[in-house]
Design an enzyme around this catalytic site. Structure first.
Site, PDB file in Angstrom:
ATOM      1  N   TYR A   3      -9.315  -9.572   1.540  1.00 46.15           N
ATOM      2  CA  TYR A   3     -10.512  -9.004   2.240  1.00 46.15           C
ATOM      3  C   TYR A   3     -11.434  -8.205   1.432  1.00 46.15           C
ATOM      4  O   TYR A   3     -12.460  -7.655   1.233  1.00 46.15           O
ATOM      5  CB  TYR A   3     -10.104  -7.674   3.292  1.00 46.15           C
ATOM      6  CG  TYR A   3      -9.391  -6.735   2.850  1.00 46.15           C
ATOM      7  CD1 TYR A   3      -9.490  -5.746   1.956  1.00 46.15           C
ATOM      8  CD2 TYR A   3      -7.777  -6.730   3.239  1.00 46.15           C
ATOM      9  CE1 TYR A   3      -8.808  -4.710   1.602  1.00 46.15           C
ATOM     10  CE2 TYR A   3      -6.996  -5.656   2.808  1.00 46.15           C
ATOM     11  CZ  TYR A   3      -7.403  -4.816   1.981  1.00 46.15           C
ATOM     12  OH  TYR A   3      -6.597  -3.724   1.525  1.00 46.15           O
ATOM     13  N   GLU A   4     -10.560  -8.061  -0.003  1.00 47.12           N
ATOM     14  CA  GLU A   4     -11.371  -7.531  -1.363  1.00 47.12           C
ATOM     15  C   GLU A   4     -12.351  -8.533  -1.619  1.00 47.12           C
ATOM     16  O   GLU A   4     -13.295  -8.158  -2.637  1.00 47.12           O
ATOM     17  CB  GLU A   4     -10.177  -7.288  -2.248  1.00 47.12           C
ATOM     18  CG  GLU A   4      -9.263  -6.049  -1.907  1.00 47.12           C
ATOM     19  CD  GLU A   4      -8.368  -5.889  -3.039  1.00 47.12           C
ATOM     20  OE1 GLU A   4      -8.602  -5.367  -4.187  1.00 47.12           O
ATOM     21  OE2 GLU A   4      -7.213  -6.521  -2.824  1.00 47.12           O
TER      22      GLU A   4
ATOM     23  N   HIS B 246      -6.164   4.611   6.741  1.00 50.96           N
ATOM     24  CA  HIS B 246      -5.612   4.151   5.425  1.00 50.96           C
ATOM     25  C   HIS B 246      -4.784   5.369   4.827  1.00 50.96           C
ATOM     26  O   HIS B 246      -3.833   5.182   4.440  1.00 50.96           O
ATOM     27  CB  HIS B 246      -6.566   3.499   4.414  1.00 50.96           C
ATOM     28  CG  HIS B 246      -5.939   2.835   3.401  1.00 50.96           C
ATOM     29  ND1 HIS B 246      -5.004   2.177   3.341  1.00 50.96           N
ATOM     30  CD2 HIS B 246      -6.089   3.249   1.830  1.00 50.96           C
ATOM     31  CE1 HIS B 246      -4.760   1.521   2.022  1.00 50.96           C
ATOM     32  NE2 HIS B 246      -5.415   2.470   1.342  1.00 50.96           N
TER      33      HIS B 246
ATOM     34  N   HIS C 210      -5.767  -8.422  -1.874  1.00 51.36           N
ATOM     35  CA  HIS C 210      -6.095  -8.941  -0.809  1.00 51.36           C
ATOM     36  C   HIS C 210      -7.501  -9.858  -0.549  1.00 51.36           C
ATOM     37  O   HIS C 210      -8.279  -9.725  -1.245  1.00 51.36           O
ATOM     38  CB  HIS C 210      -6.234  -7.689   0.236  1.00 51.36           C
ATOM     39  CG  HIS C 210      -5.205  -6.439  -0.066  1.00 51.36           C
ATOM     40  ND1 HIS C 210      -5.271  -5.674  -0.886  1.00 51.36           N
ATOM     41  CD2 HIS C 210      -3.952  -6.254   0.879  1.00 51.36           C
ATOM     42  CE1 HIS C 210      -4.194  -4.990  -1.013  1.00 51.36           C
ATOM     43  NE2 HIS C 210      -3.410  -5.286   0.169  1.00 51.36           N
TER      44      HIS C 210
ATOM     45  N   ALA D 120       2.735  -2.325   3.724  1.00 48.53           N
ATOM     46  CA  ALA D 120       2.541  -1.424   4.798  1.00 48.53           C
ATOM     47  C   ALA D 120       2.002  -2.137   6.084  1.00 48.53           C
ATOM     48  O   ALA D 120       1.152  -3.097   5.881  1.00 48.53           O
ATOM     49  CB  ALA D 120       1.617  -0.352   4.317  1.00 48.53           C
TER      50      ALA D 120
ATOM     51  N   HIS E 126      -3.109   1.000  -4.717  1.00 53.21           N
ATOM     52  CA  HIS E 126      -2.598   0.015  -5.545  1.00 53.21           C
ATOM     53  C   HIS E 126      -3.308   0.386  -6.913  1.00 53.21           C
ATOM     54  O   HIS E 126      -4.439   0.184  -7.397  1.00 53.21           O
ATOM     55  CB  HIS E 126      -3.354  -1.084  -5.075  1.00 53.21           C
ATOM     56  CG  HIS E 126      -2.695  -1.761  -3.632  1.00 53.21           C
ATOM     57  ND1 HIS E 126      -1.786  -2.637  -3.559  1.00 53.21           N
ATOM     58  CD2 HIS E 126      -3.193  -1.195  -2.325  1.00 53.21           C
ATOM     59  CE1 HIS E 126      -1.553  -2.816  -2.184  1.00 53.21           C
ATOM     60  NE2 HIS E 126      -2.650  -1.881  -1.535  1.00 53.21           N
TER      61      HIS E 126
ATOM     62  N   ASN F 226       2.370   2.998  10.958  1.00 52.87           N
ATOM     63  CA  ASN F 226       1.819   3.393  12.388  1.00 52.87           C
ATOM     64  C   ASN F 226       2.152   2.450  13.446  1.00 52.87           C
ATOM     65  O   ASN F 226       2.577   1.433  13.243  1.00 52.87           O
ATOM     66  CB  ASN F 226       0.362   3.460  12.147  1.00 52.87           C
ATOM     67  CG  ASN F 226      -0.221   2.016  11.882  1.00 52.87           C
ATOM     68  OD1 ASN F 226      -0.186   1.508  10.709  1.00 52.87           O
ATOM     69  ND2 ASN F 226      -0.859   1.186  12.899  1.00 52.87           N
TER      70      ASN F 226
ATOM     71  N   MET G 271      -2.224  -7.096   6.319  1.00 51.70           N
ATOM     72  CA  MET G 271      -3.343  -7.926   5.853  1.00 51.70           C
ATOM     73  C   MET G 271      -3.051  -8.612   4.603  1.00 51.70           C
ATOM     74  O   MET G 271      -3.971  -8.676   3.599  1.00 51.70           O
ATOM     75  CB  MET G 271      -4.471  -6.999   5.472  1.00 51.70           C
ATOM     76  CG  MET G 271      -4.830  -6.184   7.034  1.00 51.70           C
ATOM     77  SD  MET G 271      -6.267  -4.889   6.507  1.00 51.70           S
ATOM     78  CE  MET G 271      -6.312  -3.754   7.703  1.00 51.70           C
ATOM     79  N   SER G 272      -1.869  -8.643   4.165  1.00 52.74           N
ATOM     80  CA  SER G 272      -1.362  -9.459   3.110  1.00 52.74           C
ATOM     81  C   SER G 272      -0.084 -10.298   3.212  1.00 52.74           C
ATOM     82  O   SER G 272       0.280 -10.921   4.325  1.00 52.74           O
ATOM     83  CB  SER G 272      -1.025  -8.201   1.987  1.00 52.74           C
ATOM     84  OG  SER G 272       0.160  -7.591   2.551  1.00 52.74           O
TER      85      SER G 272
ATOM     86  N   SER H 178       0.825  -1.408  -0.040  1.00 49.10           N
ATOM     87  CA  SER H 178      -0.127  -0.030   0.042  1.00 49.10           C
ATOM     88  C   SER H 178       0.680   1.342   0.027  1.00 49.10           C
ATOM     89  O   SER H 178       1.714   1.388   0.800  1.00 49.10           O
ATOM     90  CB  SER H 178      -0.881   0.035   1.193  1.00 49.10           C
ATOM     91  OG  SER H 178      -2.049  -0.875   1.028  1.00 49.10           O
TER      92      SER H 178
HETATM   93  O1  LIG Z   1      -1.096  -4.305   0.389  1.00 52.58           O
HETATM   94  P1  LIG Z   1      -0.514  -3.897   1.947  1.00 52.58           P
HETATM   95  O2  LIG Z   1      -0.520  -5.252   2.916  1.00 52.58           O
HETATM   96  O3  LIG Z   1       0.687  -3.278   1.928  1.00 52.58           O
HETATM   97  O4  LIG Z   1      -1.667  -3.063   2.728  1.00 52.58           O
HETATM   98  C1  LIG Z   1      -1.979  -2.604   3.833  1.00 52.58           C
HETATM   99  C2  LIG Z   1      -2.963  -3.743   4.782  1.00 52.58           C
HETATM  100  C3  LIG Z   1      -4.060  -2.769   4.070  1.00 52.58           C
HETATM  101  O5  LIG Z   1      -4.589  -3.439   2.720  1.00 52.58           O
HETATM  102  C4  LIG Z   1      -3.790  -1.416   4.170  1.00 52.58           C
HETATM  103  C5  LIG Z   1      -4.416  -0.744   5.256  1.00 52.58           C
HETATM  104  O6  LIG Z   1      -3.956   0.521   5.384  1.00 52.58           O
HETATM  105  O7  LIG Z   1      -2.465  -1.261   4.008  1.00 52.58           O
HETATM  106  N1  LIG Z   2      -3.649  -5.017  10.348  1.00 46.62           N
HETATM  107  C1  LIG Z   2      -3.006  -3.924  10.098  1.00 46.62           C
HETATM  108  N2  LIG Z   2      -2.779  -3.563   8.883  1.00 46.62           N
HETATM  109  C2  LIG Z   2      -2.117  -2.409   8.628  1.00 46.62           C
HETATM  110  N3  LIG Z   2      -1.295  -1.937   7.451  1.00 46.62           N
HETATM  111  C3  LIG Z   2      -0.950  -0.891   7.877  1.00 46.62           C
HETATM  112  N4  LIG Z   2      -1.036  -0.533   9.292  1.00 46.62           N
HETATM  113  C4  LIG Z   2      -1.871  -1.481   9.955  1.00 46.62           C
HETATM  114  C5  LIG Z   2      -2.219  -2.053  11.040  1.00 46.62           C
HETATM  115  O1  LIG Z   2      -2.075  -1.139  12.063  1.00 46.62           O
HETATM  116  N5  LIG Z   2      -2.912  -3.197  11.106  1.00 46.62           N
END
Ligand SMILES: O=P(O)(O)O[C@@H]1C[C@H](O)[C@@H](CO)O1
Ligand SMILES: Nc1nc2[nH]cnc2c(=O)[nH]1
Length: 272
Positions: A79-80, A248, A77, A107, A55, A234, A210-211, A24
């Site tokens: 969750y999509e 986000h 992802h 991220a 993305h 964060n 989340m990936s 992300s």
């Molecule tokens: O694709 P990534 O894993 O970098 O994305 C992170 C997880 C969520 O998709 C999103 C949350 O801000 O960032």
């Molecule tokens: N689950 C999760 N995914 C993230 N992606 C970027 N920051 C976070 C977070 O704090 N938690």
């Protein structure tokens, strides 16, 4: 997958050895590729579509320090609403294109006490929470053409590449923001509750996102060498006294601020 790989090979002369997945807000990793050929996911037969802000949804081929690379500007992802098979579809396409090394980036929120927002974590290992309860892209009949039924995952983040990254970071003068740790994948799309954050912290998780884990599982299954980076966007809130909360847009903003530093490591590593 074969039809997609054949189509791509008919459209570009590039034959990549390295594939990079941009997390992300990290799509700029593709910007430094020379002699680019780009394809929108919508135009690639069989490819899923990106639906998340940050993305872009295109595959970029090009040269980086003499190595041919393919870069996913946008990942898929769970969750999509994609099946795990779809989220990891590009990995097997890369294998068919001749890729040997996969660089994954994401991220993530930090749980480790010593981490700061803006740090870069080399992924040493992962905890694949969806995988532990059976949400695994390798479920279903095994395709022996790609790998074994029961693949080992103990060495899935290549030790040689991790050591090399540490060395390169020292040479680049960015060692002070570099960390190493364990990434955990949760399903998302909501961020963690405080109780969940505390649980992850107690389990030894350094960063959560989340990936990534399903991509690494499929890549390791088919014999790709893997290197992974998390940009800490964060700190995950672990205290009921804390009034901050993650969003986000903030995650994408840290990607923009850190773009130069994040670019340097994959760029140097893809050379090896
Ligand atoms: O694709 P990534 O894993 O970098 O994305 C992170 C997880 C969520 O998709 C999103 C949350 O801000 O960032
Ligand atoms: N689950 C999760 N995914 C993230 N992606 C970027 N920051 C976070 C977070 O704090 N938690």
């Amino acid at each position: 997958k074969t039809a997609t790989a054949d189509w791509l090979m008919s459209q570009t002369k590039h034959r990549p050895q390295v594939a990079i997945i941009c997390g992300s807000g990290l799509g700029m990793l593709a910007d430094t590729l020379k002699c680019q050929d780009s394809f929108a996911y919508a135009d690639i037969p069989g490819f899923p579509q990106s639906t998340v802000q940050g993305h872009a949804g295109q595959l970029v081929f090009g040269e980086l320090k003499g190595k041919t690379c393919v870069c996913m500007q946008g990942r898929f992802h769970m969750y999509e609403g994609h099946s795990l098979c779809k989220t990891t579809f590009p990995i097997r396409v890369f294998k068919l294109l001749g890729v040997e090394t996969l660089i994954v980036t994401n991220a993530a929120g930090s749980l480790a006490d010593g981490f700061q927002t803006g740090d870069i974590m080399i992924i040493k290992d992962h905890i694949n929470f969806p995988g532990l309860v059976g949400l695994n892209p390798l479920c279903g009949p095994n395709d022996d053409k790609f790998g074994p039924r029961f693949p080992a995952m103990s060495g899935c983040y290549d030790k040689g590449l991790r050591c090399l990254a540490m060395e390169i970071a020292k040479e680049l003068g960015v060692a002070s923001v570099l960390q190493e740790g364990v990434y955990a994948m949760v399903g998302g799309p909501n961020f963690e509750t405080i109780a969940e954050a505390r649980l992850l912290h107690r389990l030894g998780v350094d960063a959560v996102g989340m990936s990534t884990a399903p991509e690494v599982v499929v890549a390791t299954h088919c014999g790709l060498r893997v290197f992974g980076l998390s940009l800490i966007t964060n700190k995950v809130v672990k205290s009921y006294e804390d009034t901050e909360s993650v969003n986000h847009e903030g995650v994408l903003e840290i990607g923009r601020l850190r773009s130069h530093t994040v670019q340097q490591l994959p760029n140097s590593l893809s050379y090896f």
